[in-house]
Design an enzyme around this catalytic site. Sequence first.
Site, PDB file in Angstrom:
ATOM      1  N   ASP A   1      64.784 -29.205 -42.104  1.00 38.05           N
ATOM      2  CA  ASP A   1      63.603 -30.034 -41.446  1.00 38.05           C
ATOM      3  C   ASP A   1      62.609 -30.638 -42.426  1.00 38.05           C
ATOM      4  O   ASP A   1      62.207 -29.557 -43.261  1.00 38.05           O
ATOM      5  CB  ASP A   1      62.973 -29.252 -40.548  1.00 38.05           C
ATOM      6  CG  ASP A   1      61.900 -30.165 -39.746  1.00 38.05           C
ATOM      7  OD1 ASP A   1      62.147 -31.278 -39.185  1.00 38.05           O
ATOM      8  OD2 ASP A   1      60.737 -29.753 -39.724  1.00 38.05           O
TER       9      ASP A   1
ATOM     10  N   THR B   1      59.359 -31.562 -42.497  1.00 32.98           N
ATOM     11  CA  THR B   1      57.702 -31.162 -42.533  1.00 32.98           C
ATOM     12  C   THR B   1      57.745 -29.835 -42.430  1.00 32.98           C
ATOM     13  O   THR B   1      58.212 -28.948 -41.468  1.00 32.98           O
ATOM     14  CB  THR B   1      57.199 -31.941 -41.218  1.00 32.98           C
ATOM     15  OG1 THR B   1      57.363 -33.299 -41.289  1.00 32.98           O
ATOM     16  CG2 THR B   1      55.744 -31.579 -41.106  1.00 32.98           C
TER      17      THR B   1
ATOM     18  N   THR C   1      64.250 -35.528 -39.997  1.00 37.47           N
ATOM     19  CA  THR C   1      62.622 -35.598 -39.645  1.00 37.47           C
ATOM     20  C   THR C   1      62.235 -36.772 -38.685  1.00 37.47           C
ATOM     21  O   THR C   1      63.377 -37.634 -38.388  1.00 37.47           O
ATOM     22  CB  THR C   1      62.089 -36.111 -41.126  1.00 37.47           C
ATOM     23  OG1 THR C   1      60.596 -36.160 -40.933  1.00 37.47           O
ATOM     24  CG2 THR C   1      62.693 -37.656 -41.450  1.00 37.47           C
ATOM     25  N   GLY C   2      61.392 -36.683 -38.095  1.00 35.46           N
ATOM     26  CA  GLY C   2      60.820 -37.669 -36.999  1.00 35.46           C
ATOM     27  C   GLY C   2      60.450 -38.870 -37.892  1.00 35.46           C
ATOM     28  O   GLY C   2      59.769 -39.917 -37.070  1.00 35.46           O
TER      29      GLY C   2
END
Length: 685
Positions: free
Chosen positions: A368, A370, A520-521
């Site tokens: 992931d 962040t 990630t978003g």
Amino acid sequence: MNMTRSHIHHGGDATDEHGGHDKHAGHDKHAGHDPDMFRRAFWRNLILAIPVLVASSQIQEWFGYSLDAGWVEWVPPVLGSVIYLWGGKPFLIGALAEVRNRQPGMMLLIALAISVAYGSSLAGSLGWGDLDFWWELAALIVIMLLGHWQEMKAISQARGALAALAELLPDRAERIVDGEPVDVAIADLVAGNVVLVRPGGRVPADGEIVGGGAALDESMITGESRPVDRVEGDRVVAGTVSTDRAIRVRVTATGDDTTLAGIQRMVAEAQQSASRTQALADRAAAALFYLATGAAIVTLAAWMIVGDASNGVIRTVTVLVIACPHALGLAIPLVISISTATSARAGILVKDRLALERMRTIDAVLFDKTGTLTKGNHAVVDHVAVDGWDADTMIRLAAAAEGDSEHPIARAIVTLGNELGGVPAAEDFEAITGRGITARVDGRHIAVGGPALLGHLGLNEPAELADRIEAWRTSGGAVLFVVGDGVVIGAVTVADQIRPESRDAVEALHARGKRVLMITGDARQVANAVAEELGVDEVLAEVLPEDKDSEVAELQARGLRVAMIGDGVNDAPALARADVGIAIGAGTDVAIESAGVVLASSDPRAVTGVIDLSTASYRKMVQNLVWATAYNLVAIPVAAGAFAFAGLTLPPAAAAVAMSLSTIIVAANAQLLRRLDLRPAPLTS
């Protein structure tokens, strides 16, 4: 219960004080025992065994001397009985526990061996036959006690990591009462107390710094060797050391609620947890018991048929001794104990042994972004002003306007403004939803926001800054504009900072043949910029938190065995879905249920340590299993006298030595795991 030095949990102490088995105790066949108990029993029974050997008629014949006193012949049966009942007590009671639990194994085999030898010898001494094995019985029990002493030393050393964790806490603390420090026992601290931690002192409980700041040595928790700067408002962990300055800490957790206690519980549970290899070893040990028992019966019957009852009893005892699955019983649990203790010292906390075993087979490591590959906090990467404006003055005005905002990007601008000489006062602060903020600073109307703000105000991006802004966007940075009195006066780019260790982590994983992915978003442009800088193989961008789980499932559907590394907050479903879930940066929160492995530090390079630990511990398990099983398969025929025709036999005492030596070899091989260095090397820049 408070986690002081007088309260130390030891995983696996699950049975009575006499060595009974517990089906959940893993390798702890002598729960409640310690090395000192076996050491004392060894030396005391050795002292008793010496007269037995000296008075034995067979020993007298071998060495050509004679003891004619009438009472001498009673020395072996009297002292031999004491040795059997006293020295053999742990094995006899352990055997009863195995029978009670319907788990026949090592203790029952030992008990059968010494009981057959004792019963035959006692019958001979009472005139019910001519069998005399007193000196063999005494030597056998003494050697078995020596072997168990060495085994317990090895187990105790592995468990020493738990005691070492408890030793990290000081005995006393300085609690602030009416502004003055008062010396109190650590057990007297409660949440809400404020304590003084002097330079060089250990933090006595989890808490929050409410006064001062210091560089804290957190290596005992995270495995990171460099001190970490902690300031007012930061959380600190019990057991860490203030290296340079005094700080005041408000206690938030004590005793069993502290991070240190949580780590200790996790290590203990991991040391007791099952593994696939352990299940194989348990089945092999159970099979070996029945094989040994059958071999002993066949051996006795065969020697009886040829008319040599004395040799039949000796061979039977030898088979029972040498077939003890001692090394097999120690092969896996000791590796588990040492590997989990070693990893804990490096900040790798194993919650699920099966997850650790699977780690060596992983194809793809999914990070992931962040908070894992990046620091999870924004910082101003660059800023520029239009002609006629000073860039630093522009930033200080923007920082003043953002002063009342809690947005992470606003915090980044305020931080830079303070670094550049201070932030003036602002008034009339107003947030414009989805666009930015406005405020009055030094008589000017200042607005800060992205392109949507310019559209709201009817402004265009300054042409003179176009090239600079385009470069920022290409690199994945967020662009904000600063407007003063209706005119754009500058621009700022803010980005989530990439951890300096992340590139090394990706390279190290590539070196181990692992494919590295990032999820990630963030917008694809931002994600691609980070991936390109780090050398990531594949990017999954613009993924909503609730969709990370399905993305992991899709990777698995492609045939990949996936290890997911996240911060354990919004990554929980994906961590649970992955073949191995690893929570990173959890130095103050070890209770992450969705992860099989928890990394106490925030260094992504620690993931390679998990792979190395998985590979090394599995290799040691296999080596120990091969040695323990091969040893028994070769030794049983020799012990039974199958090669007696060629003059190759093995007395019971020699069998005990061989069995103990096999155990020591397995233990020594497991101890080599301590040499495994799981801590990432310090960064050179």
